[in-house]
Design a protein around this motif. Structure first.
Motif, mmCIF file in Angstrom:
data_model
loop_
_atom_site.group_PDB
_atom_site.id
_atom_site.type_symbol
_atom_site.label_atom_id
_atom_site.label_comp_id
_atom_site.label_asym_id
_atom_site.label_seq_id
_atom_site.Cartn_x
_atom_site.Cartn_y
_atom_site.Cartn_z
ATOM 1 N N PRO A 158 1.427 12.232 -12.398
ATOM 2 C CA PRO A 158 0.178 12.431 -12.540
ATOM 3 C C PRO A 158 -0.312 11.381 -13.692
ATOM 4 O O PRO A 158 -1.557 10.980 -13.625
ATOM 5 C CB PRO A 158 0.150 13.687 -13.427
ATOM 6 N N SER A 159 0.539 11.040 -14.690
ATOM 7 C CA SER A 159 0.079 9.982 -15.629
ATOM 8 C C SER A 159 -0.592 8.553 -15.033
ATOM 9 O O SER A 159 -1.233 7.962 -15.926
ATOM 10 C CB SER A 159 0.967 9.799 -16.752
ATOM 11 N N MET A 160 -0.124 8.224 -13.798
ATOM 12 C CA MET A 160 -0.168 6.888 -13.406
ATOM 13 C C MET A 160 -1.695 7.063 -12.613
ATOM 14 O O MET A 160 -1.995 5.789 -12.422
ATOM 15 C CB MET A 160 0.954 6.578 -12.013
ATOM 16 N N VAL A 161 -2.189 7.870 -12.423
ATOM 17 C CA VAL A 161 -3.557 8.050 -11.945
ATOM 18 C C VAL A 161 -4.633 8.476 -13.012
ATOM 19 O O VAL A 161 -4.521 9.597 -13.554
ATOM 20 C CB VAL A 161 -3.835 9.072 -10.866
ATOM 21 N N ILE A 162 -5.534 7.503 -12.911
ATOM 22 C CA ILE A 162 -6.529 7.891 -14.249
ATOM 23 C C ILE A 162 -7.834 7.740 -13.653
ATOM 24 O O ILE A 162 -8.521 6.964 -12.910
ATOM 25 C CB ILE A 162 -6.562 6.771 -15.364
ATOM 26 N N ASN A 163 -8.680 9.049 -13.662
ATOM 27 C CA ASN A 163 -9.889 9.201 -13.079
ATOM 28 C C ASN A 163 -9.759 8.803 -11.416
ATOM 29 O O ASN A 163 -10.801 7.948 -10.952
ATOM 30 C CB ASN A 163 -11.043 8.443 -13.735
ATOM 31 N N ASP A 164 -8.907 9.198 -10.869
ATOM 32 C CA ASP A 164 -8.917 8.908 -9.619
ATOM 33 C C ASP A 164 -8.630 7.360 -9.232
ATOM 34 O O ASP A 164 -8.972 7.078 -8.095
ATOM 35 C CB ASP A 164 -9.887 9.472 -8.619
ATOM 36 N N GLN A 165 -7.898 6.883 -10.076
ATOM 37 C CA GLN A 165 -7.680 5.357 -9.923
ATOM 38 C C GLN A 165 -6.292 5.013 -10.331
ATOM 39 O O GLN A 165 -5.859 5.472 -11.202
ATOM 40 C CB GLN A 165 -8.695 4.466 -10.708
ATOM 41 N N LEU A 166 -5.493 4.429 -9.368
ATOM 42 C CA LEU A 166 -4.148 4.073 -9.644
ATOM 43 C C LEU A 166 -4.414 2.574 -10.222
ATOM 44 O O LEU A 166 -4.665 1.750 -9.542
ATOM 45 C CB LEU A 166 -3.059 4.151 -8.530
ATOM 46 N N CYS A 167 -4.233 2.333 -11.600
ATOM 47 C CA CYS A 167 -4.400 0.941 -12.145
ATOM 48 C C CYS A 167 -3.134 0.381 -12.505
ATOM 49 O O CYS A 167 -2.289 0.994 -12.999
ATOM 50 C CB CYS A 167 -5.149 1.185 -13.468
#
Length: 746
Positions: free
Chosen positions: A591-600
């Motif tokens: 879950p931490s890898m996705v920020i605001n529905d963005q995989l950065c």
């Protein structure tokens, strides 16, 4: 002797057939050879394709499935003729539905009649009045909830029942404190009170049998029209409608699809109906313009949230039944791309039973007709002689999968059983990774030493690179043999070349993951990745233990410049089934890898010189961004997503999301990880002391905002030329004269 017109006509027909067959063989030879279809059956197959002849029904009968037999149907196929000799015939099996990985749920909601048909196939039916869901897999999920939530068997079953069989929600609910449960209940009560006092009058709703929409006929605020839409999937000639002032009845092919008293009178003479794209739309004019809370007095509306969850659950379970095939196609820009389709075979295909010693082979086949249309079928043929009454069987595992423990894991995705074997295998793998990490060998990084480099050769050099190299004082050679340093992606000996020995570790996605497992094991900076052809059991165990995680499915490059798109899913069955279409690695997307529905992903460009110095490119940092949907409130929207090409965004965006101080620590942390990765990889070094390596590492945001290695691969010369002033700076660093373009790391 005179030749009759009939003989001449037959000769012409035979000649035409052979010409057509010649084109068929030329277009399909590689595919038929890869499937293993015996050559004598190729012409038989072509003739059946031309005639659209599905004649297996002449050979078999359906019987009730015997105990101990495994297939995807309640029936089994038995031979009804005396004998079917090995390799004597080939049969076509039709597909009842073809889709893509990201369209399964949308198709269930949009294609008339499909959801009902798939409910019958999976045995998962709409919610009952209590909110309970009928789920044949619920018993299998009970042990996982018991172990993860530390509850009794009865409590686990109750949690699964309350949450509609959703294992993630069941575990999450068990983990809530009494206070949080009380708070949640309080909020729910407040919402219910608000809903009870609101004037809620939807103009559209669904039932299990039809959809309803009421509207104004003339665009005013008077609700004098109402449509009832029924999925029929048949032509208008098969439909009959009877409308009276207070009653509606419609039938399709003699079967009643809607029958009941209307909520209020209508103008029967003004009723119309149409059938378009499989949907019967009955348009009624109300006798009195008013809001109708129901269309028919006996109807029961579907709760939108429960219906959405129900469709998702059917979609998730369908991956047991879906079978796939991959093919090359040209996109809108006429570029070759890798495409994958998924299908459900017809009743014959579903009724084939599994066997470790099968008597039939059944595989997908793509027929390209003379018009260029792609027509998918399954083809099956006997590989052993079958006698009257024998059950027809196939091996559901791919031909390459021969290891018994991994076959057990693969079959578990089709025929579910207890999961303890997968949990045990995962625990053993974690133990081995921990041992590897503890005993990992790290090489020492060196300090730069000077060497003589003056002439460069760059394959297919870009004019801008040519100018930059000249400005940096380098002379360009016309041939590799005349250069001191060569950029051309080919391994060479006794000269400086950008093909380091450790490049071999990255020749494929699968090999890169395998190498990192072998040399690094379990590292805090390494996202767990599983080899889908070698670690199926272990992956299933990991997916069960990390039930909140999504999984990134990666395939190997199928040809130069053609990559398989990455797939994101939260369903381990979906992941395992993607083995069939060439996906080789499942990487955890925490879950931490996705920020605001963005995989950065933060990009770091790395240079490894022949004397084992490691440099980081000091140019502007790049962040690659993939749009994904893993938020809890969007959980049911896209359970399987095909990632579109990433967009490059400013690092300011990621710094703003993380906070400037956290982002700075994230960047610093990535430098430390680069050094550790290079030290570990140097243990694989097989170079001759002349080769250097240029690598691209991508980092995702891990737990506590720490960097997690997402991907690593050598950069091709074309990629290196795309970075301004990159190649001259590399040459200078290789010569021991690195400038501020690079940062030396230890």
């Amino acid at each position: 002797m005179a030749i009759s017109s009939n003989s001449a006509s037959s000769a012409d027909a035979a000649s035409t057939f052979m010409l057509m067959y010649g084109r068929f063989e030329a277009a399909h030879q590689q595919q038929l050879e890869s499937l293993g279809l015996p050559k004598p059956l190729w012409k038989v197959l072509f003739k059946k394709l031309l005639e659209e002849k599905l004649d297996i029904g002449e050979w078999v009968i359906f019987g009730e499935k015997c105990d101990g037999m495994q297939n995807l149907s309640q029936h089994q196929l038995c031979l009804q003729k005396d004998e079917l000799a090995a390799e004597s015939d080939v049969f076509l099996v039709d597909h009842i539905w073809t889709t893509t990985a990201s369209s399964v749920q949308q198709d269930l909601e949009r294609i008339p009649g499909l959801l009902e048909r798939m409910e019958q196939l999976t045995g998962i039916y709409p919610p009952l009045g209590s909110g309970e869901l009928d789920d044949p897999l619920q018993d299998i999920n009970v042990p996982v909830v018991m172990s993860q939530a530390n509850v009794s068997e009865d409590q686990a079953r109750e949690l699964l029942r309350k949450h509609g069989g959703d294992i993630v929600e069941a575990i999450a609910a068990a983990s809530e404190s009494d206070q949080s449960k009380s708070d949640t209940l309080s909020v729910q009560n407040q919402i219910m009170q608000q809903l009870q006092t609101e004037d809620d009058k939807p103009l559209q709703w669904k039932t299990c049998a039809y959809e309803v929409e009421q509207y104004s006929l003339d665009g005013s605020d008077q609700l004098d029209g109402i449509d009832i839409r029924v999925p029929v999937g048949l032509s208008a000639g098969d439909v009959t409608c009877q409308v009276t002032s207070k009653h509606l009845k419609a039938a399709v092919g003699g079967k009643t699809v809607v029958d009941g008293d209307l909520h209020a009178p209508v103008e029967a003479d003004e009723a119309t109906w149409t059938v378009e794209k499989g949907m019967l739309t009955i348009s009624l004019v109300k006798h009195t313009a008013e809001y109708w809370p129901k269309a028919l007095l006996n109807e029961q509306r579907l709760d939108p949230a429960l219906h959405k969850k129900h469709v998702q659950r059917v979609a998730r379970d369908l991956w047991r039944y879906l079978q796939g095939y991959g093919y090359m196609a040209r996109n809108s820009r006429q570029e070759l791309s890798r495409s994958t389709s998924w299908y459900v075979p017809d009743g014959v295909g579903l009724a084939l039973c599994h066997s470790e010693t099968p008597n039939m082979r059944c595989l997908p086949f793509l027929f390209i007709n003379d018009s260029g249309q792609l027509l998918p079928f399954n083809i099956m043929w006997p590989i052993k002689t079958i006698s009257r009454g024998q059950v027809l069987t196939r091996d559901y595992c791919p031909a390459w999968l021969t290891d018994p423990p991994q076959r057990q894991g693969y079959l578990h995705s089709i025929f579910p059983d207890t999961t303890q074997f997968a949990l045990d295998a995962h625990a053993q793998l974690l133990s081995s990774w921990a041992e590897v990490a503890q005993n990992a060998v790290r090489a020492t990084l060196s300090s730069p030493s000077a060497s003589s480099v003056g002439r460069l050769f760059v394959r297919s050099i870009d004019p801008q690179v040519q100018t930059a190299a000249a400005d940096a004082g380098f002379e360009l050679a016309a041939r590799p043999e005349d250069a001191d340093i060569v950029f051309d992606d080919e391994p060479r000996t006794n000269m400086y070349t950008n093909h380091h020995g450790i490049n071999a570790a990255f020749f494929s996605t699968e090999n890169a993951a395998m190498v990192l497992q072998r040399i690094a094991g379990a590292q805090p900076w390494l996202s767990p990745a599983f080899l889908l052809k070698r670690q199926i059991r272990e992956f299933i165990g990991a997916a069960l233990m990390h039930n909140h995680s999504w999984w990134l499915l990666k395939g190997d490059q199928v040809a130069q410049g053609i990559d398989m798109p990455t797939v994101l899913t939260d369903n381990w069955v979906t992941a395992v089934r993607h083995v069939d279409v060439g996906y080789v690695v499942a990487q955890q997307c925490a879950p931490s890898m996705v920020i605001n529905d963005q995989l950065c992903l933060l990009e770091r460009l790395v240079l490894l010189t022949p004397d084992n110095c490691v440099y980081l490119w000091n140019g502007p940092l790049s962040v690659f961004q993939y749009a994904v949907s893993t938020s809890k409130d969007k959980h049911s929207e896209q359970p399987c997503q095909i990632l579109q090409p990433a967009s490059v965004v400013s690092t300011d965006m990621l710094a703003q999301q993380l906070g400037s101080n956290v982002f700075a620590r994230f960047v610093d942390g990535s430098e430390k990880v680069v050094a550790d990765v290079m030290r570990l990889l140097l243990g694989l070094d097989t170079s001759d002391g002349k080769a250097f390596g240029v690598f691209r590492l991508l980092f995702a945001v891990g737990e506590n905002n720490s960097p997690v290695l997402y991907e690593a691969h050598p950069m091709q010369v074309a990629e290196q030329q795309a970075v301004a002033n990159f190649i001259p700076a590399i040459a200078a660093a290789v010569a021991g004269k690195a400038d501020k373009s690079f940062i030396s790391i230890k």
